[in-house]
Design a protein around this motif. Structure first.
Motif, PDB file in Angstrom:
ATOM      1  N   VAL A 215       0.828  -1.059  -0.050  1.00  0.00           N
ATOM      2  CA  VAL A 215      -0.048  -0.028  -0.013  1.00  0.00           C
ATOM      3  C   VAL A 215       0.921   1.164  -0.049  1.00  0.00           C
ATOM      4  O   VAL A 215       0.580   2.238  -0.748  1.00  0.00           O
ATOM      5  CB  VAL A 215      -1.053  -0.087   1.368  1.00  0.00           C
ATOM      6  CG1 VAL A 215      -1.754   1.488   1.377  1.00  0.00           C
ATOM      7  CG2 VAL A 215      -1.940  -1.222   0.922  1.00  0.00           C
ATOM      8  N   SER A 216       1.814   1.266   0.574  1.00  0.00           N
ATOM      9  CA  SER A 216       2.880   2.406   0.864  1.00  0.00           C
ATOM     10  C   SER A 216       3.609   2.625  -0.629  1.00  0.00           C
ATOM     11  O   SER A 216       3.457   3.768  -1.039  1.00  0.00           O
ATOM     12  CB  SER A 216       3.818   2.185   1.864  1.00  0.00           C
ATOM     13  OG  SER A 216       3.221   2.161   3.311  1.00  0.00           O
ATOM     14  N   ILE A 217       3.815   1.649  -1.258  1.00  0.00           N
ATOM     15  CA  ILE A 217       4.701   1.722  -2.450  1.00  0.00           C
ATOM     16  C   ILE A 217       3.586   2.582  -3.584  1.00  0.00           C
ATOM     17  O   ILE A 217       3.770   3.222  -4.381  1.00  0.00           O
ATOM     18  CB  ILE A 217       5.157   0.546  -3.046  1.00  0.00           C
ATOM     19  CG1 ILE A 217       6.456   0.214  -2.025  1.00  0.00           C
ATOM     20  CG2 ILE A 217       5.781   0.631  -4.303  1.00  0.00           C
ATOM     21  CD1 ILE A 217       6.977  -1.490  -2.308  1.00  0.00           C
ATOM     22  N   SER A 218       2.163   1.781  -3.359  1.00  0.00           N
ATOM     23  CA  SER A 218       1.121   2.174  -4.332  1.00  0.00           C
ATOM     24  C   SER A 218       0.917   3.716  -4.254  1.00  0.00           C
ATOM     25  O   SER A 218       0.930   4.449  -5.028  1.00  0.00           O
ATOM     26  CB  SER A 218      -0.007   1.369  -4.023  1.00  0.00           C
ATOM     27  OG  SER A 218       0.400  -0.219  -4.246  1.00  0.00           O
ATOM     28  N   LEU A 219       0.865   4.323  -2.796  1.00  0.00           N
ATOM     29  CA  LEU A 219       0.509   5.307  -2.518  1.00  0.00           C
ATOM     30  C   LEU A 219       1.768   6.510  -3.194  1.00  0.00           C
ATOM     31  O   LEU A 219       1.314   7.496  -3.606  1.00  0.00           O
ATOM     32  CB  LEU A 219       0.228   5.620  -1.095  1.00  0.00           C
ATOM     33  CG  LEU A 219      -1.138   5.123  -0.567  1.00  0.00           C
ATOM     34  CD1 LEU A 219      -1.213   5.277   0.799  1.00  0.00           C
ATOM     35  CD2 LEU A 219      -2.222   6.166  -1.068  1.00  0.00           C
ATOM     36  N   LEU A 220       2.767   6.203  -2.860  1.00  0.00           N
ATOM     37  CA  LEU A 220       3.817   6.938  -3.400  1.00  0.00           C
ATOM     38  C   LEU A 220       3.869   7.129  -4.904  1.00  0.00           C
ATOM     39  O   LEU A 220       4.011   8.099  -5.716  1.00  0.00           O
ATOM     40  CB  LEU A 220       5.262   6.438  -2.803  1.00  0.00           C
ATOM     41  CG  LEU A 220       5.361   6.454  -1.277  1.00  0.00           C
ATOM     42  CD1 LEU A 220       6.715   5.847  -0.831  1.00  0.00           C
ATOM     43  CD2 LEU A 220       5.590   8.159  -1.001  1.00  0.00           C
TER      44      LEU A 220
END
Length: 360
Positions: A215-220
């Protein structure tokens, strides 16, 4: 005899149509704010900023009051009604009631309609469903902006109010026709359980890091994709020529819609994070190209690639996040996070474009 589309596909198409109306209503207001809000005692930019703060602020609040939005169809229809009423009363009381109602409704709408689409998706077709929704919302924004500008030229603020209200209220019909969900279905019923994982899930699942990392990678990645898109969109007005800035702005908006649709289809066939990384890479290269190209044709090609690649990356990021959402609350959180990142990316891109203009 041609068979009818499956019920999930029909519902997704109807929600996407409603999204087109909702986004058209909001962009009718957004693109005409500099004209309709001028001379109200506060600058138009500040007023729009306040509306956008309302849009963003209401999204995390939905997670706190989630018991009130379990019926997705009802939540979306109430949001559209708020947008319609807000648009209709824009000429009243110095535009404050109307603009705030519009922002409140739009903030609820973007989160709940995205959640609704994910819960309607057929097994193994999360990306396609989200891509269809993304196409509808992007097409609505691309349609509402020029229509709003034409309306304000022809009839001023009253015409903007009528057009915006019509867009929002017309969107109520496809929303009402779509299948209602209450956020209580199990993962397997919603078509997102482990036993119904797609090939992309099987490829990514065993080797993927934790859901938090994904999720963090996707948001970034999503934030970067939107920021670059917004920076270029905010910069096209600086290109030379009488017609080039207008055409470039139109192209980048129009190509965003098919990019989102293609991004959804690709994300059902391949790991969404891979699609996101490739899209951001292409987007970065094309943005650099836009900054150095001087020919008119080259600029138009660059903005077309930028709009398309950004759309692909946005849907891939959303698909990756939604695949990790195994509960209704997680789905709502993913939707709110993605939409907040989108709004943040628009702001970052605009600020970056302004800073580069000053430096130049």
């Amino acid at each position: 005899m041609t068979s009818r589309r499956p019920a999930p596909a029909r519902s997704v198409a109807r929600i996407a149509t409603a999204a087109g109306g909702g986004f058209a209503a909001f962009y009718t207001f957004y693109t005409t704010a500099s004209s309709t809000l001028d001379g109200t005692g506060i600058s138009a930019g500040t007023r729009v900023g306040i509306v956008m703060l309302v849009v963003v602020a209401v999204q995390p609040l939905l997670l706190l009051g989630r018991n009130w939005v379990k019926n997705r169809r009802l939540a979306v229809m109430l949001a559209l009604t708020s947008m319609g009423v807000g648009s209709a009363v824009l000429p009243v009381a110095n535009q404050w009631p109307g603009s705030l109602l519009l922002g409140l409704g739009f903030g609820v709408f973007v989160v709940m309609s995205t959640v609704w689409v994910k819960e309607q998706a057929a097994p193994g077709q999360t990306g396609r469903a989200l891509g269809t929704y993304g196409f509808g919302s992007a097409a609505g924004g691309a349609l509402g902006a020029p229509i709003g500008l034409y309306a304000v030229e022809q009839g001023g603020q009253l015409a903007v109010a009528v057009v915006g209200c019509a867009f929002a209220l017309c969107a109520l019909l496809p929303a009402w026709q779509a299948k209602a969900t209450t956020g209580h279905r199990s993962d397997s019923q919603a078509g997102h359980g482990p036993e119904e994982a797609t090939v992309a899930d099987q490829l990514a699942g065993p080797r993927a890091s934790s859901a938090t990392a994904v999720v963090s990678i996707s948001l970034l990645g999503h934030l970067l994709a939107v920021s670059l898109y917004a920076a270029v969109l905010s910069s096209v007005g600086n290109t030379s020529g009488a017609w080039l800035p207008v055409l470039a702005a139109l192209i980048i908006q129009v190509t965003l819609a098919p990019g989102r649709l293609v991004g959804g289809h690709l994300s059902d066939r391949y790991p969404p994070l891979l699609i996101l990384v490739l899209a951001v890479g292409l987007l970065t290269l094309s943005t650099v190209g836009f900054s150095v190209i001087t020919s008119q044709l080259g600029i138009l090609v660059a903005v077309a690639v930028i709009g398309f690649a950004s759309g692909v990356g946005q849907t891939a990021a959303l698909t990756a996040m939604m695949r990790r959402a195994r509960t209704s609350r997680a789905t709502e959180t993913a939707s709110a996070g993605w939409n907040i990142a989108f709004d943040g990316g628009l702001g970052i891109g605009a600020l970056a474009a302004g800073w580069l203009t000053i430096q130049g």
